[in-house]
Design a protein around this motif. Structure first.
Motif, mmCIF file in Angstrom:
data_model
loop_
_atom_site.group_PDB
_atom_site.id
_atom_site.type_symbol
_atom_site.label_atom_id
_atom_site.label_comp_id
_atom_site.label_asym_id
_atom_site.label_seq_id
_atom_site.Cartn_x
_atom_site.Cartn_y
_atom_site.Cartn_z
ATOM 1 N N VAL A 78 0.817 -1.160 0.079
ATOM 2 C CA VAL A 78 0.030 -0.185 -0.018
ATOM 3 C C VAL A 78 0.910 1.156 0.043
ATOM 4 O O VAL A 78 1.802 1.311 0.740
ATOM 5 C CB VAL A 78 -0.894 -0.047 1.269
ATOM 6 C CG1 VAL A 78 -1.823 1.124 1.308
ATOM 7 C CG2 VAL A 78 -1.818 -1.468 1.180
ATOM 8 N N SER A 79 0.616 2.141 -0.940
ATOM 9 C CA SER A 79 1.526 3.332 -1.092
ATOM 10 C C SER A 79 1.528 4.185 0.159
ATOM 11 O O SER A 79 2.756 4.797 0.303
ATOM 12 C CB SER A 79 1.039 4.316 -2.108
ATOM 13 O OG SER A 79 -0.297 4.759 -1.806
ATOM 14 N N VAL A 80 0.444 4.227 1.021
ATOM 15 C CA VAL A 80 0.691 5.238 2.300
ATOM 16 C C VAL A 80 1.653 4.559 3.161
ATOM 17 O O VAL A 80 2.217 5.137 4.217
ATOM 18 C CB VAL A 80 -0.887 5.595 2.871
ATOM 19 C CG1 VAL A 80 -1.264 4.044 3.383
ATOM 20 C CG2 VAL A 80 -0.751 6.465 3.690
ATOM 21 N N VAL A 81 1.695 3.218 3.110
ATOM 22 C CA VAL A 81 2.602 2.667 4.028
ATOM 23 C C VAL A 81 3.793 1.644 3.188
ATOM 24 O O VAL A 81 3.789 0.290 3.297
ATOM 25 C CB VAL A 81 2.001 1.811 5.372
ATOM 26 C CG1 VAL A 81 1.542 2.441 6.314
ATOM 27 C CG2 VAL A 81 0.871 0.836 4.795
ATOM 28 N N PRO A 82 4.577 2.008 2.355
ATOM 29 C CA PRO A 82 5.316 1.214 1.399
ATOM 30 C C PRO A 82 6.309 0.230 1.949
ATOM 31 O O PRO A 82 6.587 -0.686 1.464
ATOM 32 C CB PRO A 82 5.928 2.270 0.548
ATOM 33 C CG PRO A 82 6.040 3.422 1.460
ATOM 34 C CD PRO A 82 4.802 3.617 2.220
ATOM 35 N N ASP A 83 6.861 0.438 3.359
ATOM 36 C CA ASP A 83 7.745 -0.317 3.952
ATOM 37 C C ASP A 83 6.801 -1.350 4.741
ATOM 38 O O ASP A 83 7.626 -2.224 4.874
ATOM 39 C CB ASP A 83 8.494 0.455 5.070
ATOM 40 C CG ASP A 83 9.314 1.673 4.241
ATOM 41 O OD1 ASP A 83 9.738 1.347 3.049
ATOM 42 O OD2 ASP A 83 9.517 2.667 4.767
#
Length: 327
Positions: free
Chosen positions: A232-237
């Motif tokens: 998910v882009s908002v939590v890429p890690d």
């Protein structure tokens, strides 16, 4: 010449015309009083957050109060039954999610039919769930959590916002694919479930991103993975559960607006149009994206088709797993 067929056609048109005109007249004046959005879970959860974000914008557009009414219980069935039997005038809107597709397979009897008693209005958002554990948990990855489960067979619990929700089904799917034992602890909403996760009263939750992300970013809980097949882009890690050693895991939540089946079509069309416009309003769209949700919008037919696909998807899974919930 006016034959029997022509006469029948004219008669049908004459009968239908007042109904169509009445519907259009009602839509032109609608809303003339406050509108309520019925939420099937407690305040503070993802469903409630979604309803309030969209409802606040619709209130500005309509110039009428939009009242959020929380009606938790029975995995959303109490709220669904109430809306199904409400006046079909557009003033009662139901924000529903996966339970509209799954509850018919989970519960031995329902007092409503998710297809026959409701008119789909529009899809609102889709969102991943986030697998989180308390900070006190020894697990710092999905594999470490699996090892923890194996070392504590029969003792590990997972929380959900209610029976049949994607939080519940995510946990059941994780149990099956990871081959671990966990006991399901259903709550009456996402907020009370998180309140018990933080101090470690339960061991894990697969919660909707909008309601759990702030707690993960604030360091109150530890995020291990997202439930969708892609990051998910908002939590890429944060990795996916699938890439963390549980291949094939892919679950996401969704919410849509529904109204009683006999609501005038022109009123349904207005709610659809205004809601879709609200979802792309910069303030609403940006806030959803910050919470890890994807504002979607749809036509009424698209939501109807999606609901059918969810019924076809989850029905066999629930029946095969023999998951049942007592009313």
């Amino acid at each position: 010449m006016l034959n029997r067929r022509n006469f029948a056609g004219l008669t049908a048109a004459a009968v239908a015309a007042p109904t169509i005109l009445a519907s259009r007249a009602l839509a032109a004046d609608w809303p003339a009083k406050p509108v309520r959005i019925v939420v099937p879970f407690t305040p503070g959860g993802s469903t409630d957050i979604t309803a309030r974000l969209v409802g606040n914008r619709l209130q500005e557009v309509w110039g009428q109060s939009v009242v959020i009414e929380n009606k938790p219980g029975a995995g959303g069935n109490i709220a669904a039954d109430m809306v199904a039997h409400s006046d079909a005038d557009g003033y009662t809107i139901f924000i529903a999610g996966p339970g509209m597709a799954t509850n018919q397979f989970l519960y031995p009897s329902l007092t409503y039919d998710s297809v026959a008693d409701f008119a789909p209005v529009t899809m609102l958002i889709t969102q991943p769930n986030l697998m989180c554990v308390p900070n006190s948990s020894p697990a710092k990855s999905v594999q470490e959590f699996i090892a923890y489960c194996n070392a504590n067979r029969g003792k590990v619990t997972y929380a959900s916002s209610g029976n049949g929700t994607t939080l519940h089904l995510s946990g059941e799917l994780f149990k099956r694919l990871a081959k671990v034992e966990m006991t399901h602890i259903p709550y009456r909403g996402g907020a009370p479930a998180i309140n018990d996760l933080i101090p470690g009263r339960v061991d894990v939750i697969f919660d909707n991103m909008p309601s759990i992300l702030q707690h993960a970013k604030g360091g109150q809980v530890r995020a291990l993975a997202v439930t969708t097949k892609e990051r998910v882009s908002v939590v890429p890690d944060i990795p996916t559960i699938a890439e963390s050693g549980v291949p094939g895991f892919d679950v996401f939540s969704w919410f849509g607006f529904f109204v009683p089946i006999k609501t005038p079509p022109d009123v349904v069309a207005k709610i659809n149009s205004d809601t879709n416009a609200a979802l792309v309003h910069p303030a609403v769209k940006t806030r959803f994206e910050e919470l890890g949700a994807n504002p979607k919008g749809s036509t009424r037919a698209e939501l109807a088709a999606f609901l059918k696909s969810e019924i076809d998807k989850w029905g066999p899974v629930i029946q095969e797993a023999k998951i049942r919930v007592e009313n």
